[in-house]
Design a protein around this motif. Structure first.
Motif, PDB file in Angstrom:
ATOM      1  N   GLN A  12      -0.417  17.981 -18.753  1.00  0.00           N
ATOM      2  CA  GLN A  12      -1.847  18.016 -19.025  1.00  0.00           C
ATOM      3  C   GLN A  12      -2.430  17.496 -19.758  1.00  0.00           C
ATOM      4  N   VAL A  13      -1.464  17.728 -20.730  1.00  0.00           N
ATOM      5  CA  VAL A  13      -1.899  17.685 -22.322  1.00  0.00           C
ATOM      6  C   VAL A  13      -1.570  16.399 -23.384  1.00  0.00           C
ATOM      7  N   GLU A  15       8.768  29.627 -13.935  1.00  0.00           N
ATOM      8  CA  GLU A  15       7.849  29.416 -15.061  1.00  0.00           C
ATOM      9  C   GLU A  15       8.313  28.204 -16.090  1.00  0.00           C
ATOM     10  N   THR A  16       9.200  27.983 -15.985  1.00  0.00           N
ATOM     11  CA  THR A  16      10.209  26.337 -16.770  1.00  0.00           C
ATOM     12  C   THR A  16       9.026  24.974 -16.570  1.00  0.00           C
ATOM     13  N   ALA A  17       8.667  25.019 -14.784  1.00  0.00           N
ATOM     14  CA  ALA A  17       7.555  24.549 -14.115  1.00  0.00           C
ATOM     15  C   ALA A  17       6.746  24.261 -14.161  1.00  0.00           C
ATOM     16  N   ALA A  18       5.845  25.514 -14.513  1.00  0.00           N
ATOM     17  CA  ALA A  18       3.843  25.657 -14.948  1.00  0.00           C
ATOM     18  C   ALA A  18       4.222  25.269 -15.835  1.00  0.00           C
ATOM     19  N   LEU A  19       4.996  25.244 -16.881  1.00  0.00           N
ATOM     20  CA  LEU A  19       5.280  25.622 -18.204  1.00  0.00           C
ATOM     21  C   LEU A  19       4.765  23.972 -18.626  1.00  0.00           C
ATOM     22  N   THR A  20       5.863  23.254 -17.837  1.00  0.00           N
ATOM     23  CA  THR A  20       5.844  21.788 -18.130  1.00  0.00           C
ATOM     24  C   THR A  20       4.706  21.830 -17.755  1.00  0.00           C
ATOM     25  N   ARG A  21       3.902  21.594 -16.638  1.00  0.00           N
ATOM     26  CA  ARG A  21       2.701  20.821 -15.764  1.00  0.00           C
ATOM     27  C   ARG A  21       1.812  21.617 -16.625  1.00  0.00           C
ATOM     28  N   VAL A  41       7.487  13.141 -13.686  1.00  0.00           N
ATOM     29  CA  VAL A  41       8.768  12.856 -13.452  1.00  0.00           C
ATOM     30  C   VAL A  41       9.425  14.030 -14.216  1.00  0.00           C
ATOM     31  N   ASP A  42       9.233  14.663 -15.624  1.00  0.00           N
ATOM     32  CA  ASP A  42       9.650  16.276 -15.519  1.00  0.00           C
ATOM     33  C   ASP A  42       9.091  17.373 -14.577  1.00  0.00           C
ATOM     34  N   VAL A  43       8.029  17.178 -14.303  1.00  0.00           N
ATOM     35  CA  VAL A  43       6.909  18.214 -13.788  1.00  0.00           C
ATOM     36  C   VAL A  43       7.986  18.159 -12.680  1.00  0.00           C
TER      37      VAL A  43
END
Length: 527
Positions: free
Chosen positions: A228-229, A218-224, A235-237
């Motif tokens: 996009q914005v 979930e954290t990775a999805a939020l980071t992705r 690198v964070d993703v």
């Protein structure tokens, strides 16, 4: 009136007969008589001791509470599995068979103390020319029948106790077999409890890994989404997805260890490896001991540990065998007798037959054997020394087991308290790191580090809970906590239904059909 010298000469045979009768009735024994060894044991255990209880009493000063100790873990599934294991374990069944072997051996040894009687009978029809008759001046020889019945009796008087020592050794051997059975049960219960705790531990750790990996995904999805914005970097993703994948990689290893523990549990119950899969699939908490374990005093292990009692019984058994070997160097006196009757007709055996009998003592004296009997005594004494030293080693090993398990349990409880505090701090750090990251006051790496540390700390807490439970199990095993219920050691594993005499059909090879098939299989394996 007889003179004093004549009276003494008359009394001498009577005195000799009286002494001989006393020897026959009482006998004597050679070799050492067994006595339990006196060992110097410490008056108390070492520095490691359980915590003081609420009433101010140290549980170490109370006698151990070993009866069904596993029930204090509060897990009904574990209680049921242990009951099933005691009933179905193959090592326990093997130990029961050895008890039956030892019981039969003892009966054989005791039987050697009693007289033996055998009967015999025969019928012959012969013609040796002695049975002749004359008719019309012609002499005719005819066959005749001969019937005989007899009985033979013998009794080894065992004047020097060879058979009595053998029976004594066999009795100690039966005691040793029973202690082996108890020790097998103790080991079995400890193993079942240990593998069950480990299985629940792997189950809990795998569930933790799944929850953590799902949160990290979930954290990775939020980071992705932030990427996009434009509020996060690629690198964070990559770091977020990599950490989630790393956590997921732990799950197969934990699942494999869980399945292996469950398979071993099933084997301990005498069942196929996958028999408990459905029963264990439903998760349950890791069993956790809540009470301190009283240890009593070190001398308790001499009475409570079946392996120590086993070593002591073996020491007694081989002490008795010295007397058995020593008695073989002395004369062996037996009383033997037989009676027989013969006749030419069956009906005459009891009335018009010839009866013969004999009775008297028989003496066998070892005169020369090139030192073989003395060497047998030396060998028996060396064996006795071996088992005495094994007994001392068993006592020291038992004391060490209790000390080691006490230290491990005490230190693991201290470790668990620290790990629990550490895990709480790391979970708080995760919450703070996420808040700071969302406000822009911290980097995403701080969030990943906090999540990784929190997962490691939670996993360490679960591992420590498993270690506390296994140390608790080890301490109860070390104190001698085993099975206190009844055990049926008289029912055979294989019931023979064809012991009576019967006709057996053989083929041309002299083998029954099934034997010939087995022979073919053996030859195939040989090739």
């Amino acid at each position: 009136m007889p003179t004093p010298s004549a009276s003494r000469s008359l009394r001498a045979p009577h005195l000799t007969c009286a002494l001989f009768a006393a020897l026959l009735l009482g006998g004597c024994a050679v070799g050492p008589d067994y006595s339990a060894p006196a060992l110097q044991l410490p008056a108390k255990w070492g520095a490691a001791a359980p915590a003081v209880m609420a009433n101010g009493e140290e549980p170490a000063n109370r006698p151990p509470e070993l009866a069904r100790w596993w029930e204090r873990l509060g897990d009904k599934t574990l209680n049921r599995l242990i009951d099933e294991a005691v009933a179905g374990n193959l090592d326990v069944a093997t130990a029961k068979a050895r008890v039956r072997q030892a019981r039969a051996t003892r009966q054989q040894a005791i039987g050697a103390l009693a007289p033996s009687v055998t009967g015999s009978g025969s019928y012959t029809r012969a013609d040796d020319g002695s049975n002749v008759s004359s008719t019309g001046g012609v002499t005719v020889a005819g066959p005749y029948d001969s019937f005989s019945l007899g009985a033979n009796a013998s009794w080894e008087l065992d004047l020097f106790g060879e058979n009595r020592r053998a029976a004594e050794a066999a009795t100690y051997g039966l005691d040793a077999a029973e202690e082996t059975l108890r020790n097998t049960l103790l080991t079995l219960i400890g193993d079942v409890a240990t593998y069950y705790v480990e299985a629940r531990g792997y189950q809990a750790r795998a569930a933790l890994a799944r929850r953590t990996a799902a949160s990290q995904r979930e954290t990775a999805a939020l980071t992705r989404t932030k990427l996009q914005v434009g509020s996060a970097s690629a690198v964070d993703v990559a770091n977020a997805e990599g950490q989630a994948a790393s956590t997921e990689a732990n799950i197969p290893e934990l699942e494999s260890s869980y399945q292996q523990s469950v398979h071993q549990l099933a084997i301990l119950l005498g069942q196929p490896p996958s028999a408990l899969n459905d029963q264990m699939k439903r998760s349950a908490p890791i069993p956790t001991p809540v009470k301190a374990v009283p240890r009593g005093v070190p001398a308790n292990v001499l009475l409570s540990r079946p392996d120590v009692r086993l070593a002591e019984r073996q020491y007694a058994q081989y002490t008795a065998r010295i007397g058995q070997a020593e008695a073989a160097r002395y004369p062996d006196v037996s009383l033997v007798g037989d009676v027989s009757t013969s006749s030419t007709k069956v009906g005459d055996l009891g009335k018009s037959s010839s009866i013969s009998w004999s009775f008297g003592p028989s003496v066998s004296i070892p005169i020369f054997n090139a030192g073989q009997l003395k060497a047998a005594v030396d060998y028996a004494q060396a064996q006795r020394d071996e088992y005495f030293l094994a007994y001392r080693a068993a006592v020291l090993g038992a004391l060490q087991d209790v000390e080691n398990a006490s230290v491990s349990l005490q230190q693991e409880r201290i470790k668990y308290r620290s790990l629990t505090s550490s895990a709480a701090s790391y979970r708080q750090a995760v919450s703070l790191a996420r808040t700071l990251y969302q406000s822009g006051s911290s980097s995403f790496l701080d969030v990943l580090d906090a999540e990784r540390s929190a997962y490691s700390a939670d996993d360490a807490v679960l591992t420590s809970r498993v270690a506390i439970a296994t140390d608790y199990i080890a301490l109860n095993k070390a104190l001698g906590g085993g099975w206190t219920g009844t055990v049926d050691d008289r029912t055979p594993a294989v019931v023979d239904t064809q012991m009576a005499p019967r006709l057996v059909s053989l083929d041309k090879t002299g083998l029954k059909p099934r034997d010939r098939e087995n022979q073919g299989v053996d030859q195939a394996f040989a090739h």
